[in-house]
Scaffold this motif. Sequence first.
Motif, PDB file in Angstrom:
ATOM      1  N   LEU A  22       0.828  -1.198   0.000  1.00 13.43           N
ATOM      2  CA  LEU A  22       0.000   0.000   0.000  1.00 13.43           C
ATOM      3  C   LEU A  22       0.868   1.257   0.000  1.00 13.43           C
ATOM      4  O   LEU A  22       0.606   2.200  -0.753  1.00 13.43           O
ATOM      5  CB  LEU A  22      -0.928  -0.019   1.209  1.00 13.43           C
ATOM      6  CG  LEU A  22      -2.158   0.852   1.154  1.00 13.43           C
ATOM      7  CD1 LEU A  22      -3.021   0.494  -0.039  1.00 13.43           C
ATOM      8  CD2 LEU A  22      -2.945   0.719   2.430  1.00 13.43           C
ATOM      9  N   VAL A  23       1.911   1.252   0.809  1.00 14.91           N
ATOM     10  CA  VAL A  23       2.837   2.395   0.832  1.00 14.91           C
ATOM     11  C   VAL A  23       3.499   2.553  -0.542  1.00 14.91           C
ATOM     12  O   VAL A  23       3.598   3.661  -1.079  1.00 14.91           O
ATOM     13  CB  VAL A  23       3.886   2.226   1.949  1.00 14.91           C
ATOM     14  CG1 VAL A  23       5.004   3.249   1.806  1.00 14.91           C
ATOM     15  CG2 VAL A  23       3.232   2.346   3.324  1.00 14.91           C
ATOM     16  N   MET A  24       3.931   1.440  -1.126  1.00 14.59           N
ATOM     17  CA  MET A  24       4.557   1.488  -2.443  1.00 14.59           C
ATOM     18  C   MET A  24       3.588   2.051  -3.481  1.00 14.59           C
ATOM     19  O   MET A  24       3.956   2.877  -4.316  1.00 14.59           O
ATOM     20  CB  MET A  24       5.018   0.093  -2.857  1.00 14.59           C
ATOM     21  CG  MET A  24       5.784   0.063  -4.163  1.00 14.59           C
ATOM     22  SD  MET A  24       6.224  -1.607  -4.697  1.00 14.59           S
ATOM     23  CE  MET A  24       7.284  -2.124  -3.379  1.00 14.59           C
ATOM     24  N   SER A  25       2.328   1.638  -3.413  1.00 16.69           N
ATOM     25  CA  SER A  25       1.351   2.123  -4.390  1.00 16.69           C
ATOM     26  C   SER A  25       1.093   3.616  -4.222  1.00 16.69           C
ATOM     27  O   SER A  25       0.908   4.323  -5.206  1.00 16.69           O
ATOM     28  CB  SER A  25       0.047   1.331  -4.292  1.00 16.69           C
ATOM     29  OG  SER A  25      -0.715   1.717  -3.173  1.00 16.69           O
ATOM     30  N   TRP A  26       1.087   4.114  -2.983  1.00 19.25           N
ATOM     31  CA  TRP A  26       0.899   5.549  -2.765  1.00 19.25           C
ATOM     32  C   TRP A  26       2.087   6.342  -3.292  1.00 19.25           C
ATOM     33  O   TRP A  26       1.909   7.454  -3.822  1.00 19.25           O
ATOM     34  CB  TRP A  26       0.656   5.855  -1.286  1.00 19.25           C
ATOM     35  CG  TRP A  26      -0.781   5.757  -0.937  1.00 19.25           C
ATOM     36  CD1 TRP A  26      -1.388   4.784  -0.211  1.00 19.25           C
ATOM     37  CD2 TRP A  26      -1.825   6.658  -1.327  1.00 19.25           C
ATOM     38  NE1 TRP A  26      -2.742   5.025  -0.120  1.00 19.25           N
ATOM     39  CE2 TRP A  26      -3.038   6.172  -0.797  1.00 19.25           C
ATOM     40  CE3 TRP A  26      -1.857   7.828  -2.082  1.00 19.25           C
ATOM     41  CZ2 TRP A  26      -4.258   6.809  -0.987  1.00 19.25           C
ATOM     42  CZ3 TRP A  26      -3.076   8.464  -2.272  1.00 19.25           C
ATOM     43  CH2 TRP A  26      -4.252   7.960  -1.736  1.00 19.25           C
ATOM     44  N   THR A 134     -11.019   9.581  -9.416  1.00 16.23           N
ATOM     45  CA  THR A 134     -11.716   8.340  -9.090  1.00 16.23           C
ATOM     46  C   THR A 134     -10.754   7.308  -8.528  1.00 16.23           C
ATOM     47  O   THR A 134     -11.013   6.696  -7.489  1.00 16.23           O
ATOM     48  CB  THR A 134     -12.427   7.777 -10.332  1.00 16.23           C
ATOM     49  OG1 THR A 134     -13.258   8.797 -10.884  1.00 16.23           O
ATOM     50  CG2 THR A 134     -13.258   6.567  -9.998  1.00 16.23           C
ATOM     51  N   GLY A 135      -9.631   7.101  -9.197  1.00 16.84           N
ATOM     52  CA  GLY A 135      -8.634   6.154  -8.709  1.00 16.84           C
ATOM     53  C   GLY A 135      -8.082   6.558  -7.359  1.00 16.84           C
ATOM     54  O   GLY A 135      -7.882   5.720  -6.472  1.00 16.84           O
ATOM     55  N   LEU A 136      -7.844   7.840  -7.202  1.00 15.14           N
ATOM     56  CA  LEU A 136      -7.332   8.368  -5.935  1.00 15.14           C
ATOM     57  C   LEU A 136      -8.340   8.141  -4.809  1.00 15.14           C
ATOM     58  O   LEU A 136      -7.974   7.726  -3.704  1.00 15.14           O
ATOM     59  CB  LEU A 136      -7.023   9.858  -6.087  1.00 15.14           C
ATOM     60  CG  LEU A 136      -6.300  10.539  -4.954  1.00 15.14           C
ATOM     61  CD1 LEU A 136      -4.902   9.981  -4.796  1.00 15.14           C
ATOM     62  CD2 LEU A 136      -6.237  12.040  -5.212  1.00 15.14           C
ATOM     63  N   LEU A 137      -9.600   8.384  -5.091  1.00  9.09           N
ATOM     64  CA  LEU A 137     -10.654   8.201  -4.093  1.00  9.09           C
ATOM     65  C   LEU A 137     -10.759   6.739  -3.651  1.00  9.09           C
ATOM     66  O   LEU A 137     -10.800   6.448  -2.453  1.00  9.09           O
ATOM     67  CB  LEU A 137     -12.000   8.678  -4.649  1.00  9.09           C
ATOM     68  CG  LEU A 137     -13.205   8.469  -3.741  1.00  9.09           C
ATOM     69  CD1 LEU A 137     -13.076   9.323  -2.490  1.00  9.09           C
ATOM     70  CD2 LEU A 137     -14.486   8.790  -4.490  1.00  9.09           C
TER      71      LEU A 137
END
Length: 159
Positions: A22-26, A134-137
Amino acid sequence: MSFEDWIFSIHLLFAATLVGGLVMSWIVVVALRSVDRADETLGLNRVAGVGAVCIALGLLGTIALGLWVAVLRTEFHPWDGWVIGAIVLWVIATAAVLRSFVESRKPVAKSRELVAAGRLGASEELTTLNRSFTGLLFRAVGSVAIVLIVIDMIYKPGA
């Protein structure tokens, strides 16, 4: 160490994998906000792929082993309120994260289209896709649900 302890330890490793992915994706999401070229988008997509695999493995491993731990340990039960709360949050997190994966594929598809057409310069449409709200949300909803699961697992309200 007992068998229960091993299952719990592996459950924690999957949870760490989930949070790490999750951190990597952010990091990739934040980096993509300033990207307007197809080659840069495709390059960051390679990193995002590793994060997505970590998230998927983490989601599957934590729920499977978490339920197993709830069954094995005499002090926990799958019908405890905090376990049910974690399962509901897991469903929300999984749905949101998977939907964010769908959104993150759109700039990759556009980038491949631009590269195939020989347009390697900046693209306004690609910039817009890389900054998709949308993806960010969906990613934010999934992230909040995962943080709430971690809090639930630490404090076990009602246990």
